[in-house]
Design an enzyme around this catalytic site. Structure first.
Site, PDB file in Angstrom:
ATOM      1  N   TYR A  31       4.236  -1.822 -14.014  1.00  0.00           N
ATOM      2  CA  TYR A  31       5.638  -1.789 -13.598  1.00  0.00           C
ATOM      3  C   TYR A  31       5.921  -2.829 -12.524  1.00  0.00           C
ATOM      4  O   TYR A  31       4.991  -3.427 -11.964  1.00  0.00           O
ATOM      5  CB  TYR A  31       6.020  -0.391 -13.087  1.00  0.00           C
ATOM      6  CG  TYR A  31       5.489  -0.070 -11.701  1.00  0.00           C
ATOM      7  CD1 TYR A  31       4.149   0.225 -11.500  1.00  0.00           C
ATOM      8  CD2 TYR A  31       6.333  -0.105 -10.591  1.00  0.00           C
ATOM      9  CE1 TYR A  31       3.664   0.501 -10.231  1.00  0.00           C
ATOM     10  CE2 TYR A  31       5.854   0.174  -9.321  1.00  0.00           C
ATOM     11  CZ  TYR A  31       4.528   0.475  -9.146  1.00  0.00           C
ATOM     12  OH  TYR A  31       4.048   0.735  -7.888  1.00  0.00           O
ATOM     13  N   LYS A 144      -0.584  -3.973 -10.924  1.00  0.00           N
ATOM     14  CA  LYS A 144       0.482  -3.017 -10.580  1.00  0.00           C
ATOM     15  C   LYS A 144       0.624  -2.022 -11.732  1.00  0.00           C
ATOM     16  O   LYS A 144       1.528  -2.115 -12.562  1.00  0.00           O
ATOM     17  CB  LYS A 144       1.789  -3.769 -10.287  1.00  0.00           C
ATOM     18  CG  LYS A 144       2.776  -2.938  -9.457  1.00  0.00           C
ATOM     19  CD  LYS A 144       3.818  -3.811  -8.805  1.00  0.00           C
ATOM     20  CE  LYS A 144       4.959  -3.030  -8.186  1.00  0.00           C
ATOM     21  NZ  LYS A 144       4.614  -2.201  -7.034  1.00  0.00           N
ATOM     22  N   GLU A 176      -4.541  -1.854   2.634  1.00  0.00           N
ATOM     23  CA  GLU A 176      -3.075  -1.961   2.641  1.00  0.00           C
ATOM     24  C   GLU A 176      -2.536  -0.571   2.948  1.00  0.00           C
ATOM     25  O   GLU A 176      -3.252   0.232   3.566  1.00  0.00           O
ATOM     26  CB  GLU A 176      -2.572  -2.523   1.312  1.00  0.00           C
ATOM     27  CG  GLU A 176      -3.017  -1.738   0.098  1.00  0.00           C
ATOM     28  CD  GLU A 176      -2.461  -2.287  -1.214  1.00  0.00           C
ATOM     29  OE1 GLU A 176      -1.471  -3.038  -1.229  1.00  0.00           O
ATOM     30  OE2 GLU A 176      -3.019  -1.914  -2.265  1.00  0.00           O
ATOM     31  N   LEU A 200      -2.697  -4.901  -3.544  1.00  0.00           N
ATOM     32  CA  LEU A 200      -1.679  -5.479  -4.406  1.00  0.00           C
ATOM     33  C   LEU A 200      -1.133  -6.719  -3.689  1.00  0.00           C
ATOM     34  O   LEU A 200      -0.827  -6.647  -2.491  1.00  0.00           O
ATOM     35  CB  LEU A 200      -0.544  -4.468  -4.636  1.00  0.00           C
ATOM     36  CG  LEU A 200       0.564  -5.006  -5.547  1.00  0.00           C
ATOM     37  CD1 LEU A 200       0.106  -5.004  -7.005  1.00  0.00           C
ATOM     38  CD2 LEU A 200       1.837  -4.197  -5.403  1.00  0.00           C
TER      39      LEU A 200
HETATM   40  C1  LIG Z   1       0.191  -0.312  -2.912  1.00  0.00           C
HETATM   41  C2  LIG Z   1       1.261  -1.304  -2.641  1.00  0.00           C
HETATM   42  N1  LIG Z   1       0.984  -2.378  -1.900  1.00  0.00           N
HETATM   43  C3  LIG Z   1       1.931  -3.297  -1.607  1.00  0.00           C
HETATM   44  C4  LIG Z   1       3.229  -3.163  -2.064  1.00  0.00           C
HETATM   45  C5  LIG Z   1       4.258  -4.195  -1.715  1.00  0.00           C
HETATM   46  O1  LIG Z   1       4.613  -4.951  -2.830  1.00  0.00           O
HETATM   47  P1  LIG Z   1       6.027  -5.667  -2.935  1.00  0.00           P
HETATM   48  O2  LIG Z   1       6.211  -6.456  -1.677  1.00  0.00           O
HETATM   49  O3  LIG Z   1       5.900  -6.519  -4.128  1.00  0.00           O
HETATM   50  O4  LIG Z   1       7.051  -4.589  -3.061  1.00  0.00           O
HETATM   51  C6  LIG Z   1       3.564  -2.075  -2.860  1.00  0.00           C
HETATM   52  C7  LIG Z   1       4.925  -1.926  -3.382  1.00  0.00           C
HETATM   53  O5  LIG Z   1       5.312  -0.962  -3.949  1.00  0.00           O
HETATM   54  C8  LIG Z   1       2.559  -1.118  -3.166  1.00  0.00           C
HETATM   55  O6  LIG Z   1       2.828  -0.044  -3.933  1.00  0.00           O
END
Ligand SMILES: Cc1ncc(COP(=O)(O)O)c(C=O)c1O
Length: 281
Positions: A31, A144, A176, A200
């Site tokens: 997603y 993701k 993270e 991620l």
């Molecule tokens: C586990 C995780 N890390 C980092 C992020 C940040 O990603 P983004 O900046 O693309 O929203 C998300 C976003 O949902 C996430 O679920």
């Protein structure tokens, strides 16, 4: 609410999920969530690139409608009338009798919808409280995927303890957070975990890495410990919804003075300036 189902826009009542959709039974899918500011998709290309990468890593063929996805998302946005919000896009491996291995024949299913959303200004301005917890997720969180139970359990733990985010620690390394990337500042160095299979690669993270060039901070992409985290001058998290959000307390211990720090505020201003640049006045 209308739903994009592969390459057709249908009403929510007509967007049926098959009981044997592998996304539903195995979490076998991917997603993206993309921000809409003033009717514009923020960082569309970066999100699309990550979606295509996730599909490739999981060997999910790109579904019908992918080649006209941007056009269809714009149609969906127009029909919804939402000017500020988010679009959620999901692709599953498709429908087949339940077996773990990939089905020989299954058409991937793409769904997308738009929701209205306010900027969470209270959190952005005042900062949030976080807890730390063990990172129990699988070893490919760079994809993701729909498998989010490790994230869900961590976030629930945070909420139960009166915090709004859970910072994840693998061994003694801060990876993270449950739904965001973590940055930490000490002196003039800004630390964040390198992009590998343990985090991620957030789109907001990528934007902030670029914005760091406009500050006096030096980016240090290196693993750091929970102990080091607690000694940082400033900590902030980034994601599509929260943008750049200060973390003022972790595990009931204040970070710095317990208020949004100088450099975090600078980065927030740079982020705001970027939004103003993108949005025609
Ligand atoms: C586990 C995780 N890390 C980092 C992020 C940040 O990603 P983004 O900046 O693309 O929203 C998300 C976003 O949902 C996430 O679920």
């Amino acid at each position: 609410m209308n739903i994009l189902l592969n390459d057709e826009i249908v009403s929510r009542e007509n967007a049926m999920v098959d009981i044997e959709d592998r996304g539903y039974q195995f979490g076998d899918g991917i997603y993206e969530m993309i921000r809409i500011y003033d009717g514009l998709l923020f960082e569309w290309e970066a999100h699309l690139e990550r979606l295509v990468r996730s599909a490739k890593e999981l060997m999910i063929p790109l579904p019908k409608g992918m080649e006209v996805l941007q056009k269809n998302i714009h149609l969906l946005m127009k029909e919804s009338g939402v000017l500020n919000g988010s679009v959620y896009i999901q692709i599953t491996r498709g429908v087949s009798p339940r077996t773990h291995h990939f089905p020989e024949i299954a058409d991937p299913v793409l769904t997308a919808y738009v929701r209205e959303m306010e900027r969470p200004l209270e959190q952005i301005r005042n900062g949030i409280k976080a807890i730390t917890t063990e990172d129990i997720r699988w070893l490919r969180v760079d994809i993701k995927s729909l498998n989010l139970l490790g994230n869900v359990l961590a976030k629930q733990k945070a909420v139960e303890q009166g915090a709004s985010e859970a910072i994840l620690v693998r061994g003694d390394i801060v990876t993270e957070a449950s739904s965001s990337n973590v940055f930490a500042i000490r002196g003039q160095e800004c630390f964040t975990h390198p992009t590998n299979q343990f985090i991620l690669n957030g789109i907001t993270r990528q934007v902030v890495v670029r914005l760091l060039e406009s500050t006096n901070l030096t980016l240090v992409e290196t693993p750091f410990t929970k102990e080091a985290l607690m000694e940082m001058d400033e900590v902030f998290i980034t994601n599509t919804g929260l943008e750049v959000c200060p973390v003022i307390e972790i595990d009931e211990q204040l970070i710095g003075d317990g208020i949004p720090g100088y450099y975090t505020t600078q980065l927030q201003k740079a982020f705001e300036a970027l939004l103003l640049e993108l949005i025609p006045q």
